[in-house]
Motif scaffolding. Structure first.
Motif, short mmCIF file in Angstrom:
data_model
loop_
_atom_site.label_atom_id
_atom_site.label_comp_id
_atom_site.label_asym_id
_atom_site.label_seq_id
_atom_site.Cartn_x
_atom_site.Cartn_y
_atom_site.Cartn_z
N LEU A 15 -9.76 -15.66 11.43
CA LEU A 15 -9.17 -16.62 10.50
C LEU A 15 -7.70 -16.83 10.81
CD1 LEU A 15 -10.75 -15.60 7.06
CD2 LEU A 15 -11.00 -17.80 8.20
N ARG A 16 -6.99 -15.73 11.06
CA ARG A 16 -5.57 -15.84 11.38
C ARG A 16 -5.36 -16.56 12.71
NH1 ARG A 16 -5.07 -9.57 9.77
NH2 ARG A 16 -4.82 -9.82 7.53
N SER A 17 -6.26 -16.36 13.64
CA SER A 17 -6.11 -16.97 14.97
C SER A 17 -6.19 -18.49 14.91
CB SER A 17 -7.17 -16.43 15.93
OG SER A 17 -8.46 -16.95 15.62
N TYR A 75 -4.29 -17.65 4.88
CA TYR A 75 -4.39 -17.64 3.42
C TYR A 75 -5.80 -17.30 2.94
CZ TYR A 75 -6.47 -22.32 3.76
OH TYR A 75 -7.29 -23.38 4.08
N LEU A 76 -6.82 -17.68 3.74
CA LEU A 76 -8.20 -17.32 3.38
C LEU A 76 -8.40 -15.82 3.48
CD1 LEU A 76 -10.26 -20.18 5.12
CD2 LEU A 76 -9.65 -19.97 2.70
N SER A 77 -7.83 -15.25 4.54
CA SER A 77 -7.89 -13.79 4.72
C SER A 77 -7.20 -13.10 3.56
CB SER A 77 -7.25 -13.41 6.05
OG SER A 77 -7.12 -12.02 6.17
N MET A 78 -6.05 -13.65 3.15
CA MET A 78 -5.29 -13.07 2.05
C MET A 78 -6.11 -13.03 0.76
SD MET A 78 -1.92 -14.57 0.11
CE MET A 78 -2.97 -15.83 -0.65
N ILE A 79 -6.84 -14.09 0.48
CA ILE A 79 -7.64 -14.16 -0.74
C ILE A 79 -8.65 -13.02 -0.78
CG2 ILE A 79 -9.41 -15.51 -1.96
CD1 ILE A 79 -7.96 -18.04 -0.92
#
Length: 463
Positions: A169-171, A176-180
Motif C-alpha cells: 500500500l505504501r509503495s 493512509y489506508l495502511s494507517m487506518i
C-alpha cells in the motif's frame, strides 16, 4: 474485467504516477510519512501497552515479554522480507508503468507470507519450551513466556501477511489506508489488554490474546481494501507466479530487511542472556528501555517508509534530482524530530522507567541504559535513511550490509565483549556503541550512491 473497469484502473494508475513524480518531494514525503508514522507509533504504543500492563503483574512477567521479543522479531522478519521486497519492486514497476507485473509481485508476496506464517505457527507451537529456553528464558521466567508465546505463534500468518499488504500500500502511495488498519488494530489492543489481563483474569495470556485479536482485525481491514478495489495493485491467487524467479526476486530485494530483523532477533537473544547474569530485574529493565527506544525509532522508520516509495517511483522514472531532494529532506526533518524526543527522554528517563515498573533495581539499570541509547538517536536518520535509499533503488548488496550493521556487525561484538570488560555497564552501552559505528559506516555508501546517480543523470540528459 470490462473495458470500463480497465480504463478506470488505468486512469487511477496514471493519476497516481503523476502525483508521485511531479508533486513537491517535501509535501509528498510528509503526506506519505504522516499516516505511516501514526501507524508505526500506534504499533509501538500497543507493544508498550503490553509491556506496561504485563509489568504490573510482576518482574518475571515483564521479563517474559522481553524474552518473547526475539521470537516476534523472527516472525516480523518473514513479513518484512516479503513486504519490503515486494514494496520496493512494486514502486519501481509502477514508476515504469508496468502495472501488471506489479500485480504479480504483490500477489506472490502475499500468498507466500501466509505459507511462511503457517510454518512458523506449526514449528513454534511444537517446540515452544525449547525455543524459549534458547532465547534466554530463566526457570522463573519460562512459565510466563510460554503462556505469552503460544498465542503469538498463532498470529504469525496474519502478522506476516499484514506486513506485505502494508508495504505494498505504501509503495503505491496509499499509506493512509495502511494507517487506518494499523491504528484500529492498535487502539483495539490497548483496550483489550486491561480487559483480558485484569477484568477477565487471564494474566499474561490475556496480553497475548489481545495482540492476536488486534493483529487479525488489522489483517482483515487491510485485505478488505484490496478486495474492494481501493488500491492500484490487485491481489489474486490467479496472478501468483511460480516461474520466472518472481519469489526469488522479492526475497533478494527484501534481504536487507531479513538481515535487519533476523539480526535484531539474535541481538535480543544476546541482550537477554547478557542481562540474565544480573537477574530478572536486568532483563526487565533492558526490555523496557528497548521498547521506549523503539517507540522513538519507529517515528524515523515511519518517515523512512514515507520516503521509500518516493525514492523507488522516481528512481524508476529516472527523476534522479527528486531522489536526491527526497533523501536530504528525510535526513534533516528526521534528525530534528529525533533531537526533540531525545532531549525529553534523557531528562525524564527515571520518571518514564518508574511508570512501567515498580522495582528500584530495574529502574536504576533502565535509566542508565535509556540515557545512553537515546543520546545518539538524532543521528538515527542517517542509518535508516541510507539503508532505505539503497533498498528502494535495488542496491541490494549495499542495503544488506547497512541493514546488518546496527543489530549485527557492530552490536553483536559489542554485546559479547563490552559486558566482559565493563560488567553491567557494558550491557547498558552496547546499543549506543553499535549506533555510533553504524552511522559512521553509512556515510561513504551515501556519498558513493549520489556520485553514481549524478553520472546516471548526466547520461540521461544525452539520451
Amino acid at each position: 474485467m470490462s473495458q470500463t473497469e480497465i480504463k478506470k484502473d488505468s486512469s487511477s494508475a496514471d493519476l497516481q504516477y503523476e502525483k508521485m513524480v511531479n508533486t513537491s518531494v517535501s509535501k509528498l514525503i510528509a503526506k506519505l510519512a504522516v499516516p505511516t508514522v501514526i501507524s508505526m507509533l500506534v504499533t509501538s504504543i500497543y507493544n508498550m501497552a503490553d509491556t506496561f500492563f504485563v509489568s504490573q503483574i510482576n518482574t518475571q512477567a515483564s521479563a517474559a515479554v522481553g524474552v518473547v521479543f526475539p521470537i516476534m522479531a523472527i516472525i516480523q522478519a518473514f513479513g518484512f522480507t516479503l513486504g519490503m521486497g515486494s514494496g520496493s519492486l512494486v514502486s519501481i514497476r509502477l514508476g515504469q508503468k508496468r502495472n501488471s507485473e506489479a500485480n504479480v509481485i504483490a500477489s506472490t508476496a502475499f500468498f507466500s507470507s501466509i505459507f511462511f506464517g503457517i510454518i512458523v505457527t506449526l514449528l513454534g507451537n511444537l517446540f515452544n519450551s525449547q525455543i524459549l529456553s534458547f532465547v534466554g528464558a530463566s526457570k522463573t521466567v519460562l512459565p510466563y513466556a510460554k503462556e505469552y508465546a503460544t498465542y503469538i505463534f498463532w498470529g504469525a500468518p496474519f502478522i506476516c501477511a499484514s506486513f506485505v499488504m502494508n508495504n505494498d500500500l505504501r509503495s503505491e502511495g496509499k499509506a493512509y489506508l495502511s494507517m487506518i488498519a494499523l491504528t484500529f488494530g492498535g487502539v483495539l489492543n490497548i483496550f483489550l489488554d486491561p480487559l483480558f489481563i485484569y477484568v477477565i483474569g487471564l494474566g499474561i495470556s490475556g496480553a497475548a490474546i489481545a495482540t492476536l485479536v488486534s493483529q487479525f482485525v488489522s489483517f482483515s481491514i487491510l485485505l478488505s481494501f484490496y478486495l474492494r478495489k481501493k488500491t492500484v495493485i490487485k491481489i489474486s491467487v490467479k496472478t501468483v507466479s511460480v516461474k520466472n524467479g518472481t519469489l526469488w526476486k522479492i526475497i533478494c530485494t527484501g534481504i536487507p530487511s531479513l538481515a535487519r530483523q533476523g539480526l535484531a532477533s539474535i541481538a535480543s537473544i544476546l541482550l537477554n542472556t547478557s542481562a540474565a547474569v544480573y537477574g530478572d530485574a536486568a532483563i526487565a529493565a533492558m526490555s523496557i528501555a528497548t521498547k521506549i527506544l523503539m517507540f522513538v525509532a519507529s517515528i524515523m522508520i515511519g518517515i523512512g517508509q514515507g520516503f521509500s516509495p518516493v525514492s523507488g517511483y522516481n528512481y524508476g522514472a529516472k527523476r534522479f534530482d527528486r531522489v536526491k531532494k527526497a533523501y536530504f529532506f528525510m535526513i534533516t526533518s528526521g534528525s530534528s524530530i529525533m533531537l526533540f524526543f531525545a532531549v525529553i527522554i534523557f531528562i525524564f528517563a527515571r520518571q518514564i522507567m518508574h511508570a512501567f515498573i515498580d522495582d528500584n533495581t530495574a529502574i536504576d539499570i533502565g535509566v542508565i541504559a535509556l540515557r545512553w541509547q537515546i543520546s545518539f538517536i538524532p543521528l538515527h536518520p542517517l542509518i535508516v535513511g541510507t539503508n532505505m535509499l539503497m533498498q528502494s533503488t535495488r542496491h541490494i548488496k549495499s542495503a544488506t550490509f547497512l541493514s546488518m550493521n546496527r543489530q549485527g556487525v557492530f552490536f553483536i561484538p559489542a554485546i559479547l565483549v563490552l559486558p566482559k570488560l565493563l560488567g553491567l555497564t557494558g550491557v547498558e552501552i552496547s546499543q549506543f556503541v553499535a549506533d555510533v559505528c553504524s552511522a559512521i559506516a553509512a556515510i561513504p555508501f551515501a556519498i558513493a550512491f549520489f556520485k553514481k546517480m549524478n553520472k546516471m543523470e548526466k547520461e540521461a540528459e544525452f539520451e
